[in-house]
Design a protein around this motif. Structure first.
Motif, PDB file in Angstrom:
ATOM      1  N   ARG A   1       0.867  -1.075   0.035  1.00 50.60           N
ATOM      2  CA  ARG A   1      -0.061   0.161   0.150  1.00 50.60           C
ATOM      3  C   ARG A   1       0.937   1.103   0.017  1.00 50.60           C
ATOM      4  N   SER A   2       2.043   1.338   0.584  1.00 45.62           N
ATOM      5  CA  SER A   2       3.024   2.411   0.669  1.00 45.62           C
ATOM      6  C   SER A   2       3.351   2.695  -0.819  1.00 45.62           C
ATOM      7  N   GLU A   3       3.802   1.534  -1.651  1.00 49.07           N
ATOM      8  CA  GLU A   3       4.160   1.398  -2.833  1.00 49.07           C
ATOM      9  C   GLU A   3       2.950   2.034  -3.835  1.00 49.07           C
ATOM     10  N   VAL A   4       1.833   1.544  -3.624  1.00 49.24           N
ATOM     11  CA  VAL A   4       0.496   1.963  -4.370  1.00 49.24           C
ATOM     12  C   VAL A   4       0.500   3.424  -4.371  1.00 49.24           C
ATOM     13  N   SER A   5       0.429   4.079  -2.994  1.00 44.40           N
ATOM     14  CA  SER A   5       0.257   5.408  -2.805  1.00 44.40           C
ATOM     15  C   SER A   5       1.001   6.264  -3.436  1.00 44.40           C
ATOM     16  N   SER A   6       2.212   6.024  -4.032  1.00 40.62           N
ATOM     17  CA  SER A   6       3.288   6.749  -4.532  1.00 40.62           C
ATOM     18  C   SER A   6       2.989   6.418  -5.932  1.00 40.62           C
ATOM     19  N   ASN A   7       2.746   5.055  -6.326  1.00 43.72           N
ATOM     20  CA  ASN A   7       2.625   4.605  -7.803  1.00 43.72           C
ATOM     21  C   ASN A   7       1.321   5.234  -8.297  1.00 43.72           C
ATOM     22  N   LEU A   8       0.296   5.464  -7.692  1.00 43.51           N
ATOM     23  CA  LEU A   8      -0.995   5.906  -8.179  1.00 43.51           C
ATOM     24  C   LEU A   8      -0.834   7.535  -8.369  1.00 43.51           C
ATOM     25  N   ALA A   9       0.126   7.992  -7.623  1.00 40.21           N
ATOM     26  CA  ALA A   9       0.266   9.598  -7.823  1.00 40.21           C
ATOM     27  C   ALA A   9       0.105  10.266  -9.126  1.00 40.21           C
ATOM     28  N   ARG A  10       0.630   9.510 -10.221  1.00 38.85           N
ATOM     29  CA  ARG A  10       0.896  10.022 -11.212  1.00 38.85           C
ATOM     30  C   ARG A  10      -0.432  10.202 -12.201  1.00 38.85           C
TER      31      ARG A  10
ATOM     32  N   GLY B   1       6.267  10.391 -17.323  1.00 40.23           N
ATOM     33  CA  GLY B   1       5.421   9.460 -16.144  1.00 40.23           C
ATOM     34  C   GLY B   1       4.330   8.639 -16.570  1.00 40.23           C
ATOM     35  N   LEU B   2       4.496   8.306 -17.815  1.00 37.85           N
ATOM     36  CA  LEU B   2       3.243   7.492 -18.435  1.00 37.85           C
ATOM     37  C   LEU B   2       3.223   5.935 -17.416  1.00 37.85           C
ATOM     38  N   PRO B   3       2.052   5.503 -17.431  1.00 33.57           N
ATOM     39  CA  PRO B   3       1.817   4.371 -16.573  1.00 33.57           C
ATOM     40  C   PRO B   3       2.640   3.479 -17.118  1.00 33.57           C
ATOM     41  N   GLY B   4       3.351   2.526 -16.199  1.00 36.47           N
ATOM     42  CA  GLY B   4       4.206   1.563 -16.439  1.00 36.47           C
ATOM     43  C   GLY B   4       5.878   1.716 -16.825  1.00 36.47           C
ATOM     44  N   ALA B   5       5.811   3.236 -17.021  1.00 36.02           N
ATOM     45  CA  ALA B   5       7.390   3.612 -17.512  1.00 36.02           C
ATOM     46  C   ALA B   5       8.339   3.374 -16.196  1.00 36.02           C
TER      47      ALA B   5
END
Lengths: 467, 446
Positions: free
Chosen positions: A311-320, B49-53
């Protein structure tokens, strides 16, 4: 053409001998999709025209005598793999109209190997879940019982192969997302070692455990696909440069193995599941393998570690996904993603970081060491893949459902090990049951070897859901 | 100011961002030279910052970051890692910046100023630049546009200890830093192009106290050395006024306003970001062997201080001239090539002579070749040395040897004078200016 018993190996030889064309094969799958997918909802996007064109191209290549490992074979691809010019949603409405300008390395490698791409399969939105219940495009139904989930997050992938909508599927696992649905749909599901297969272009869930892998009918199909997918990718700094083995050959070594089993992996597991896994172990013993009891950390600790790290990584990964450059704005995020982002943000916050994230990383290290100790004594570890057979639609509402369901796959996932789900029979309700064979990091050849030996004796994959 | 400094001692630290001039960006293959380029033409899935990059670190940028650390006498870590610094801003496409948090490449360095003061370097770390927001009016509507050409360009952040006590020292440090990165050839350090961005943090303590003050004020993103000086001096006065009333200035981040040379409050401590740093899972830890670090050390070019010492020793220059010549590496190199070229000429000017010539005449080294300069020096120095009688003798001899030419000149073919001039210059081996020879010849022929 009996699509159900058709394997990669068989399809390849039929194509080579001109018994069938790729176009015929592709049309057969597209017809099957048209016929039964309204019932199953395995696909978010079917790329019919592109598939037909690819099949024609494959037939031309075949007549020209070209030899590619997967030439002309129809595959489905999970919708979290970026596919150039083909909508990629990760089953979230945030990306409802997102068309990537590039392809994931896995996709490029499959295309280079000659596949026909049938379409993008449904999943839990952002891969957050273990059932497909969180998909913004509705759940996928289990081909063995359409009132049940196929498992997740690669549920569409599993359903597409189990129902003969595709010859093979590409899924991805963060912790159980390949093995789990393979288990509930009666398939071989291979989760490679973290770093064995490139993550470039896979919409990230938890970056430190995401592992793309195939869902297939047979072990040999999985081995053949892994040969195509595996290997160093200059676009993924975490991909390994260890040489890729010829898995479809190394899996035929027929090695007699010491199999570790840990009691904690059978605790609280459905009795039918326990019985089937024990049956499988007995069979393996009878074939000259040794079963040895080992001590492993109780997998319940992995739930906590996995939940916090992921969930920590998710919170950062979904920021984009802010809707500024592409996709819809943040109001399109559904409940599950928002819950995960909030918990992850909290765990990383100043003042809580040490108590949660850092502590979880420490326990993760202990889990890695625990497995290393075990693998000093045994070649593989076997246990049930999921605690129960497929559950009914609507029974996955508990916010922690996924983490609990994946209790048995989380420890090996956070340790970055390789593992494979093997069908070991059916429940009294006729639902598939799976066991997992876990191996050392980069021990794919070993787990495929044992899986292949077991498969030869059982061939559960030849049984067919009544659709 | 004098009055203030009787009561208070400024405590100043500095954060400087230096943009590296690598060919490609920090984590992708895009061309990193974005200045003046059409917006969003130097981009790819990674820096958008595209998805998956996924990011793949630029080895050269890391080497250069470490070289900066070495030039600043830092300890180099054999194991470091990248971290994610999470915050939202429209110019930050991933929603986080890849930076280094608790394990930077370089720590614990120092720089010595001309007054002998040592400034501690806390850390030198590697990160990526953001995109750029452009606020415009299109069809009468205010819009914000984003250019991602700069997104992912490698940045090195250099943080000092709060060891400065004056704006003048800060300025000298900045000049030194600029000189060092230019010598290393890792950045153009061009202030106008934003290659160096400066953030001083300032507080005051009572004279004689040694403890750090319980507050500090940071001034963000200044792009000129003199603005830093102005900002610091403005802050010193502002803090002193507040401290005089018996309270502390508020801990905050301020911005520098060029018009009026003042700073204004931007963000208070309460509004400070929680960046939620955590290790970047997409990049494995970066490890170096001792041999690799030693090899990097070996590859370091000569730095300003060492070059200055060598110039004094090798060319017998004064410390003053050596300093002036080594401030700019291009000038130092030009000087050395001049000395080399000069050595090829039989009667040649000495390095001290060349040094004086370059410094006094402020020679524009972009306009001349070193050889041209040497010829200029030789010409200038020889003109004065030609003896008038000797000149007369040589010219008379030329006329004697060429009676037909003299005859035709006298018959009105004045252009044959150039032939005689050429003969005379040949005999003089260039020891006199052509105009003077011509004048003399004309007199003799009259």
């Amino acid at each position: 053409m009996d699509l159900h018993t058709l394997t990669i190996k068989e399809a390849k030889s039929k194509l080579k001998n001109k018994e069938i064309s790729s176009l015929e094969l592709t049309q057969a799958y597209l017809e099957r999709i048209e016929k039964i997918d309204p019932k199953l909802n395995s696909f978010v996007t079917v790329t019919k025209d592109k598939a037909l064109q690819m099949a024609k191209d494959a037939d031309e290549a075949l007549s020209a005598g070209e030899d590619k490992p997967l030439l002309g074979l129809p595959f489905s691809i999970k919708d979290n793999f970026c596919t150039k010019d083909i909508r990629t949603t990760a089953s979230s409405k945030v990306l409802d109209d997102f068309i990537p300008p590039y392809s994931a390395t896995v996709v490029s490698r499959l295309m280079d190997a000659g596949i026909v791409h049938l379409g993008k399969t449904n999943m839990d939105a952002w891969a957050h879940g273990s059932s497909t219940a969180t998909s913004d495009y509705g759940p996928t139904r289990n081909p063995w019982d359409v009132e049940r989930y196929p498992g997740g997050s690669s549920g569409g992938a599993a359903a597409s192969v189990a129902s003969d909508e595709a010859l093979a599927a590409i899924g991805s696992e963060t912790a159980g997302s390949v093995r789990g649905p393979a288990s509930w749909c009666g398939l071989v599901g291979l989760k490679p070692t973290y770093g064995r297969v490139s993550r470039y272009g896979v919409i990230a869930m938890a970056s430190s455990t995401d592992s793309p892998g195939p869902l297939t009918k047979t072990v040999e199909d999985a081995a053949t696909i892994l040969e195509v997918l595996a290997g160093k990718d200059p676009h993924d700094a975490t991909s390994s440069s260890l040489p890729v083995e010829k898995y479809s050959e190394t899996m035929k070594a027929g090695k007699k193995m010491t199999i570790g089993i840990a009691d904690d992996y059978f605790d609280g597991v459905d009795s039918e599941v326990v019985a089937k896994v024990q049956e499988a172990l007995k069979l393996l013993e009878s074939k000259g393998h040794t079963v040895k009891k080992i001590e492993l950390f109780d997998p319940k600790y992995a739930i906590d570690v996995y939940t916090i790290l992921m969930r920590s990584e998710v919170s950062s990964n979904l920021a984009r996904f802010d809707g500024i450059r592409y996709g819809n704005d943040r109001s399109y995020f559904a409940e599950e993603a928002k819950r995960r982002m909030m918990l992850g943000t909290y765990a990383l916050s100043s003042g809580y970081y040490d108590a949660y994230y850092k502590k979880a990383q420490k326990v993760r290290t202990l889990i890695v060491e625990d497995f290393a100790k075990a693998f000093a004594e045994v070649d593989v570890i076997i246990g049930p893949t999921l605690p129960t057979p497929a559950i009914k639609i609507g029974q996955a509402d508990d916010p922690m459902f996924g983490e609990k369901a994946d209790i048995l796959t989380e420890p090996s996932a956070i340790a970055g090990l390789c593992a494979i789900n093997m069908p070991v029979g059916f429940s009294s309700l006729g639902l598939p049951i799976g066991m997992q064979i876990m191996g050392r990091q980069f021990g794919e050849s070993t787990i495929l070897d044992l899986a292949y030996q077991y498969e030869k004796e059982t061939e559960f994959w030849k049984q067919k859901p009544n659709l | 100011m004098e009055e203030i400094l009787k009561k208070y001692t400024p405590v100043i630290g500095l954060e400087v961002h230096v943009e590296l001039k690598t060919n490609s960006k920090m984590f992708c293959g895009c061309d990193a030279n974005y200045f003046g380029e059409k917006p969003n033409t130097h981009t790819c899935p990674v820096c958008l910052g595209l998805p998956g990059a996924l990011p793949v670190p630029n080895k050269k940028a890391i080497d250069w970051c470490i070289m900066i650390g070495m030039a600043l006498n830092c300890e180099i870590s054999l194991v470091s890692k990248f971290d994610r610094k999470n915050y939202f801003y429209p110019d930050l496409p991933k929603g986080y910046q890849i930076s280094q948090y608790d394990e930077p490449f370089c720590t614990n360095g120092w720089v010595e100023l001309s007054n002998g003061k040592k400034i501690g370097i806390t850390r030198v770390h590697m990160e990526e630049d953001t995109g750029k927001l452009i606020h415009e009016h299109i069809d009468g509507n205010g819009v914000s546009l984003i250019d991602f050409n700069r997104s992912g360009v490698p940045l090195v952040e250099i943080v000092t200890e709060p060891d400065f006590d004056s704006a003048e020292d800060v300025k000298e440090y900045l000049q030194r830093l600029q000189q060092i990165v230019r010598y290393l050839g890792v950045s153009n350090a061009d202030m106008d192009k934003g290659d160096m961005r400066l953030e001083p943090n300032i507080s005051l303590r009572k004279v004689g106290e040694t403890k750090l003050p319980p507050y500090k004020v940071e001034v963000k993103n200044i792009n000129s050395f003199s603005f830093v000086e102005k900002a610091i001096n403005f802050e010193i006065k502002r803090h002193a006024e507040i401290l005089d009333t018996g309270t502390y200035p508020m801990q905050e981040t301020r911005g520098f306003i060029e018009a009026g040379s003042k700073t204004v409050g931007q963000r208070s401590k309460e509004e400070a970001h929680d960046y939620r740093y955590f290790p970047e899972p997409d990049i494995p830890p970066i490890e170096f062997s001792k041999e690799e670090i030693a090899a990097l050390m070996q590859s370091m070019p000569e730095l300003p201080d060492a070059k200055k010492e060598r110039f004094i020793k090798q060319y017998a220059l004064s410390a003053y001239n050596a300093d002036l010549l080594t401030r700019d590496k291009a000038l130092a190199d030009f000087f050395e090539i001049c000395c080399e070229d000069s050595g090829l000429v039989s009667v040649h000017p000495e390095p001290t002579h060349i040094a004086n010539w370059l410094i006094n005449r402020k020679v524009d080294i972009t306009k001349y070749m070193p050889a041209d300069v040497i010829m200029q020096i030789i010409e200038a120095s020889r003109v004065a040395g030609v003896d008038v009688d000797e000149l007369d003798d040589i010219l008379k001899k030329v006329l004697e040897e060429n009676p037909e030419v003299v005859t035709s000149y006298k018959a009105g073919k004045t252009n044959v004078l150039m032939f005689l001039l050429g003969q005379a210059m040949k005999s003089l081996k260039g020891r006199e200016k052509p105009e003077i020879i011509k004048e003399k010849l004309e007199k003799l022929l009259a």
